[in-house]
Design a protein around this motif. Sequence first.
Motif, PDB file in Angstrom:
ATOM      1  N   GLY A 115      -9.666  15.738 -15.131  1.00  0.00           N
ATOM      2  CA  GLY A 115      -8.996  17.036 -15.166  1.00  0.00           C
ATOM      3  C   GLY A 115      -9.704  18.065 -14.309  1.00  0.00           C
ATOM      4  N   ARG A 116      -9.114  19.306 -14.228  1.00  0.00           N
ATOM      5  CA  ARG A 116      -9.651  20.357 -13.368  1.00  0.00           C
ATOM      6  C   ARG A 116     -10.648  21.235 -14.167  1.00  0.00           C
ATOM      7  NH1 ARG A 116      -3.450  21.684 -12.150  1.00  0.00           N
ATOM      8  NH2 ARG A 116      -3.527  21.276 -14.372  1.00  0.00           N
ATOM      9  N   SER A 117     -10.815  21.048 -15.408  1.00  0.00           N
ATOM     10  CA  SER A 117     -11.779  21.832 -16.180  1.00  0.00           C
ATOM     11  C   SER A 117     -12.195  21.026 -17.384  1.00  0.00           C
ATOM     12  CB  SER A 117     -11.149  23.139 -16.636  1.00  0.00           C
ATOM     13  OG  SER A 117     -10.070  22.929 -17.538  1.00  0.00           O
ATOM     14  N   ASN A 118     -13.079  21.650 -18.333  1.00  0.00           N
ATOM     15  CA  ASN A 118     -13.573  20.931 -19.514  1.00  0.00           C
ATOM     16  C   ASN A 118     -12.489  20.656 -20.533  1.00  0.00           C
ATOM     17  OD1 ASN A 118     -16.188  20.981 -18.521  1.00  0.00           O
ATOM     18  ND2 ASN A 118     -16.660  22.927 -19.458  1.00  0.00           N
ATOM     19  N   TYR A 119     -11.322  21.317 -20.427  1.00  0.00           N
ATOM     20  CA  TYR A 119     -10.324  21.292 -21.491  1.00  0.00           C
ATOM     21  C   TYR A 119      -9.107  20.420 -21.175  1.00  0.00           C
ATOM     22  CZ  TYR A 119     -12.684  24.766 -24.311  1.00  0.00           C
ATOM     23  OH  TYR A 119     -13.585  25.407 -25.125  1.00  0.00           O
ATOM     24  N   GLU A 120      -9.121  19.672 -20.092  1.00  0.00           N
ATOM     25  CA  GLU A 120      -7.989  18.807 -19.791  1.00  0.00           C
ATOM     26  C   GLU A 120      -8.471  17.536 -19.132  1.00  0.00           C
ATOM     27  OE1 GLU A 120      -5.676  21.163 -17.001  1.00  0.00           O
ATOM     28  OE2 GLU A 120      -6.564  20.067 -15.330  1.00  0.00           O
ATOM     29  N   GLY A 121      -7.650  16.477 -19.261  1.00  0.00           N
ATOM     30  CA  GLY A 121      -8.006  15.238 -18.592  1.00  0.00           C
ATOM     31  C   GLY A 121      -7.347  14.026 -19.207  1.00  0.00           C
ATOM     32  N   ARG A 122      -7.604  12.898 -18.571  1.00  0.00           N
ATOM     33  CA  ARG A 122      -7.125  11.604 -19.040  1.00  0.00           C
ATOM     34  C   ARG A 122      -7.997  11.150 -20.211  1.00  0.00           C
ATOM     35  NH1 ARG A 122      -8.109   9.632 -14.740  1.00  0.00           N
ATOM     36  NH2 ARG A 122      -6.110  10.025 -13.718  1.00  0.00           N
ATOM     37  N   VAL A 123      -7.371  10.680 -21.279  1.00  0.00           N
ATOM     38  CA  VAL A 123      -8.109  10.279 -22.474  1.00  0.00           C
ATOM     39  C   VAL A 123      -8.702   8.888 -22.279  1.00  0.00           C
ATOM     40  CG1 VAL A 123      -7.956   9.783 -24.940  1.00  0.00           C
ATOM     41  CG2 VAL A 123      -6.615  11.662 -23.960  1.00  0.00           C
ATOM     42  N   GLU A 124      -9.991   8.759 -22.568  1.00  0.00           N
ATOM     43  CA  GLU A 124     -10.651   7.451 -22.573  1.00  0.00           C
ATOM     44  C   GLU A 124     -11.394   7.290 -23.893  1.00  0.00           C
ATOM     45  OE1 GLU A 124     -13.097   6.762 -19.183  1.00  0.00           O
ATOM     46  OE2 GLU A 124     -11.405   6.656 -17.785  1.00  0.00           O
ATOM     47  N   VAL A 125     -11.293   6.099 -24.469  1.00  0.00           N
ATOM     48  CA  VAL A 125     -11.976   5.808 -25.731  1.00  0.00           C
ATOM     49  C   VAL A 125     -12.947   4.657 -25.522  1.00  0.00           C
ATOM     50  CG1 VAL A 125     -10.096   6.642 -27.177  1.00  0.00           C
ATOM     51  CG2 VAL A 125     -10.107   4.261 -26.452  1.00  0.00           C
ATOM     52  N   ARG A 126     -13.931   4.617 -26.398  1.00  0.00           N
ATOM     53  CA  ARG A 126     -14.916   3.538 -26.328  1.00  0.00           C
ATOM     54  C   ARG A 126     -14.615   2.509 -27.397  1.00  0.00           C
ATOM     55  NH1 ARG A 126     -21.005   5.168 -27.150  1.00  0.00           N
ATOM     56  NH2 ARG A 126     -20.451   4.885 -29.344  1.00  0.00           N
ATOM     57  N   VAL A 127     -14.342   1.292 -26.974  1.00  0.00           N
ATOM     58  CA  VAL A 127     -14.121   0.175 -27.885  1.00  0.00           C
ATOM     59  C   VAL A 127     -15.277  -0.796 -27.683  1.00  0.00           C
ATOM     60  CG1 VAL A 127     -12.604  -1.703 -28.555  1.00  0.00           C
ATOM     61  CG2 VAL A 127     -11.618   0.459 -27.775  1.00  0.00           C
ATOM     62  N   GLY A 128     -16.168  -0.870 -28.675  1.00  0.00           N
ATOM     63  CA  GLY A 128     -17.403  -1.625 -28.484  1.00  0.00           C
ATOM     64  C   GLY A 128     -18.262  -0.904 -27.467  1.00  0.00           C
ATOM     65  N   SER A 129     -18.605  -1.578 -26.387  1.00  0.00           N
ATOM     66  CA  SER A 129     -19.395  -0.953 -25.322  1.00  0.00           C
ATOM     67  C   SER A 129     -18.545  -0.598 -24.112  1.00  0.00           C
ATOM     68  CB  SER A 129     -20.513  -1.919 -24.886  1.00  0.00           C
ATOM     69  OG  SER A 129     -19.945  -3.135 -24.412  1.00  0.00           O
ATOM     70  N   LYS A 130     -17.227  -0.813 -24.229  1.00  0.00           N
ATOM     71  CA  LYS A 130     -16.328  -0.626 -23.088  1.00  0.00           C
ATOM     72  C   LYS A 130     -15.503   0.640 -23.223  1.00  0.00           C
ATOM     73  CE  LYS A 130     -12.675  -2.987 -20.480  1.00  0.00           C
ATOM     74  NZ  LYS A 130     -11.797  -4.179 -20.419  1.00  0.00           N
ATOM     75  N   TRP A 131     -15.457   1.420 -22.140  1.00  0.00           N
ATOM     76  CA  TRP A 131     -14.596   2.595 -22.080  1.00  0.00           C
ATOM     77  C   TRP A 131     -13.287   2.234 -21.398  1.00  0.00           C
ATOM     78  CZ3 TRP A 131     -15.413   7.291 -24.290  1.00  0.00           C
ATOM     79  CH2 TRP A 131     -16.703   7.587 -24.712  1.00  0.00           C
ATOM     80  N   GLY A 132     -12.180   2.825 -21.882  1.00  0.00           N
ATOM     81  CA  GLY A 132     -10.894   2.540 -21.266  1.00  0.00           C
ATOM     82  C   GLY A 132      -9.848   3.577 -21.625  1.00  0.00           C
ATOM     83  N   THR A 133      -8.698   3.485 -20.958  1.00  0.00           N
ATOM     84  CA  THR A 133      -7.617   4.456 -21.146  1.00  0.00           C
ATOM     85  C   THR A 133      -6.735   4.081 -22.333  1.00  0.00           C
ATOM     86  OG1 THR A 133      -6.222   3.253 -19.578  1.00  0.00           O
ATOM     87  CG2 THR A 133      -7.570   5.049 -18.704  1.00  0.00           C
ATOM     88  N   VAL A 134      -5.799   4.996 -22.650  1.00  0.00           N
ATOM     89  CA  VAL A 134      -4.889   4.828 -23.776  1.00  0.00           C
ATOM     90  C   VAL A 134      -3.453   4.832 -23.247  1.00  0.00           C
ATOM     91  CG1 VAL A 134      -4.083   5.824 -25.962  1.00  0.00           C
ATOM     92  CG2 VAL A 134      -6.506   6.002 -25.320  1.00  0.00           C
ATOM     93  N   CYS A 135      -2.640   3.907 -23.738  1.00  0.00           N
ATOM     94  CA  CYS A 135      -1.240   3.835 -23.339  1.00  0.00           C
ATOM     95  C   CYS A 135      -0.504   5.099 -23.780  1.00  0.00           C
ATOM     96  CB  CYS A 135      -0.584   2.601 -23.954  1.00  0.00           C
ATOM     97  SG  CYS A 135       1.181   2.432 -23.593  1.00  0.00           S
ATOM     98  N   SER A 136       0.330   5.659 -22.899  1.00  0.00           N
ATOM     99  CA  SER A 136       1.013   6.915 -23.210  1.00  0.00           C
ATOM    100  C   SER A 136       2.368   6.714 -23.880  1.00  0.00           C
ATOM    101  CB  SER A 136       1.205   7.739 -21.933  1.00  0.00           C
ATOM    102  OG  SER A 136       2.085   7.074 -21.043  1.00  0.00           O
ATOM    103  N   THR A 137       2.802   5.474 -24.079  1.00  0.00           N
ATOM    104  CA  THR A 137       4.064   5.235 -24.775  1.00  0.00           C
ATOM    105  C   THR A 137       3.958   5.743 -26.213  1.00  0.00           C
ATOM    106  OG1 THR A 137       4.468   3.266 -23.434  1.00  0.00           O
ATOM    107  CG2 THR A 137       5.752   3.498 -25.464  1.00  0.00           C
ATOM    108  N   GLY A 138       4.845   6.652 -26.593  1.00  0.00           N
ATOM    109  CA  GLY A 138       4.798   7.222 -27.935  1.00  0.00           C
ATOM    110  C   GLY A 138       3.743   8.289 -28.122  1.00  0.00           C
ATOM    111  N   TRP A 139       3.125   8.726 -27.026  1.00  0.00           N
ATOM    112  CA  TRP A 139       2.064   9.738 -27.082  1.00  0.00           C
ATOM    113  C   TRP A 139       2.678  11.113 -27.303  1.00  0.00           C
ATOM    114  CZ3 TRP A 139      -2.996   9.245 -27.607  1.00  0.00           C
ATOM    115  CH2 TRP A 139      -3.851  10.295 -27.266  1.00  0.00           C
TER     116      TRP A 139
END
Length: 745
Positions: free
Chosen positions: A419-443
Amino acid sequence: MEQLTRGLLLVLLFPCCLTQTTASNTTSATPTSSPQPRTDRLKVRLTGFPRKHNEGRVELFHKGEWGTICDDDFSIVNAHVLCRQLGFVEATGWTHSAKYGKGSGKIWLDNVLCSGSEKSIEQCKSRGWGNSDCTHDEDAGVVCKDERIPGFVDSNVIDAHVDENKIEEVRLQPVVVAAKKKLPITEGVVEVKYKDGWAQVCDLGWTIKNTRVLCGMLGFPHERKVNKNFYKLFLERQKSYFHVHSVACTGTEVHLAACPLEFSKPNSTSTCVGGSPAVISCMPGPLFMQNSSLKKKLKISTNVRLKGGARLGEGRVEVLKDSEWGTVCDDRWNLPSASVVCRELGFGSAKEAFTGARMGQGMGPIYMNEVKCVGHEKSIWSCPFRNITSEDCQHMEDAAVRCNIPYMGLENKIRIVGGRSNYEGRVEVRVGSKWGTVCSTGWTTKEAMVVCRQLGLGYSMHAITETWYWDSSNVTDMVMSGVKCTGSELSLSQCQHHKTISCQKAAAKFSAGVICSETVSDLVLNASLVQQTVYIEDRPLHMLYCAAEEDCLSKSAAKANWPYGHRRLLRFSSQIHNIGRADFKPKAGRHSWVWHACHAHYHSMDIFTHYDLLNANGTKVAEGHKASFCLEDTDCHEGVSKRYECANFGDQGITVGCWDLYRHDIDCQWIDITDVKPGNYIMQVVINPNQEVAESDFTNNAMKCNCKYDGHRIWLHNCHIGDAFSEEAERRFEKYPGQLNNKIS
């Protein structure tokens, strides 16, 4: 053999020493980091009388003393700088000649001249600190626009008034392996930050009252006795440095630094003779408890709640009386009273107490004023208080709290990037030791709300389903899909989601994103006005062509013999208030508003309200809806200016402190009940039903009334906002006489 046994026991229980330099896996009383740094910032406050929370005499804290600003050469530009420094977006005015009363002590600044770009009033030109030829009859004041800068630390804060530099940070350091891996940490050695490491607290003269204060700081409502013998073996083998000793809390303090205590002298080696490091054990509230069986036994208060807060453990204080929720006035509101509220809700002591409706205004009755808790009380209802009269308080004086909550480490399991500042951006979560994105279907907004709360960034302004326009240079793989939240979860991992990834649009540009904000709107319907204005009209079909085009009639209208005959309409007025902390604006910009030629107006939201008539089973027997053809400020509370009007293709919205009135006599302000049989029903109105626009509280968007229809006349009674009644009262409302058999009673 005994030495070998003791050695093995130490290895099993205490495989590593108490760390002096790291804070990982520890419970800390230090607040989480904010996007806006607080260190070395000039303290500014608004004070005086009479005033609202966003206006007052300006006072500056310099060289350990509060002082005022002289009004010589003062201007709106100076006021803008001061208001932004206080966390408001801008100034709407300034005052001279001590309008809010004369200050005392120093007059710190005089002949202040700002250009408008300064971050602090101290950067503006002036005669210098303390150089003034004024008296306090010339004290300057400001009036700030009641809209907060996103991410700014709140004003109108009642803090502990202690020198936290004495005790910068406190933590619990567990010594058992299993305890280190589980959060929150509820038991361990008390440590205070000292220089670049950590030091211990001597337990000589230690009482359960000291433990209570520390547990409250760390987010726990209750203290427990600790088994000192369990720790004795380990502590005897550790080298300790005792920085604090002779702690003597009364149990009502909200910070260790507020307790009588002593600090060890440099190079002192005999500060805890006969004692050992203090060890405490705390009882977490039900929300933070791992043991499910114990969680069921612990009950939190059912007659106190927090509303309108962006984060867990904060909000406007509301209390239950005679089955209806109401607010608390902020006269004499303080930290001991706020702490009683926090503890009875399963949190720790109060970190901050707020005045001036800092968490938004309530709509119901105001039950309490001048609450005077000592701090030991089990409930705010046990504290002395004064009953309210209408002259005493208004909702602009609603009290609020921010409670200490346990450190759970949830913010370390999620991040937003690109994102362009601290308050916006693509969501990433940590599952185990791996970071990854979240599907936007139903978001949706509900999922985005959980993300912003987990990150400590307030509310979700927008749930983003396409993130192609953000930086994608370091996009990760998708690790979560099918996310469905209720909106109240502490973290995204607590929401429902697929066990295996399944996403229709798995490309990075379709990953879920959020835009967070510290402040959002909150719409509430005036329930009593609906009840007062309801009536039935038999309206000729030839007057309903435009309404039919907007789908404001029931389906049977299509089969009518147009233009002959009529439709029976249940009509009423809707007055929609914005009691939040930011203006309510349509999600779509004006470039995408749809012109409706028949009514000659623009639609900024396809569906703004739902109107339904329900039977005892909750089934709709009639329905209506209202497109937001014109969101505007019909009127406002005293001191609030209108900002939105529909004339001349103007900006649409509802300002904080204002309301939009849909009169009973305008098109589509009805439910078509032509096909409804006589009987008892529930009428329901839902604002912003699809949650297209972010609000701080969606539970108050629905309004319900008991409805009695005899085929000729109609009556509404018990009209109320969805969260205004107790659960028991709401159940009684659903089952009032005649409701179950749908007969006139």
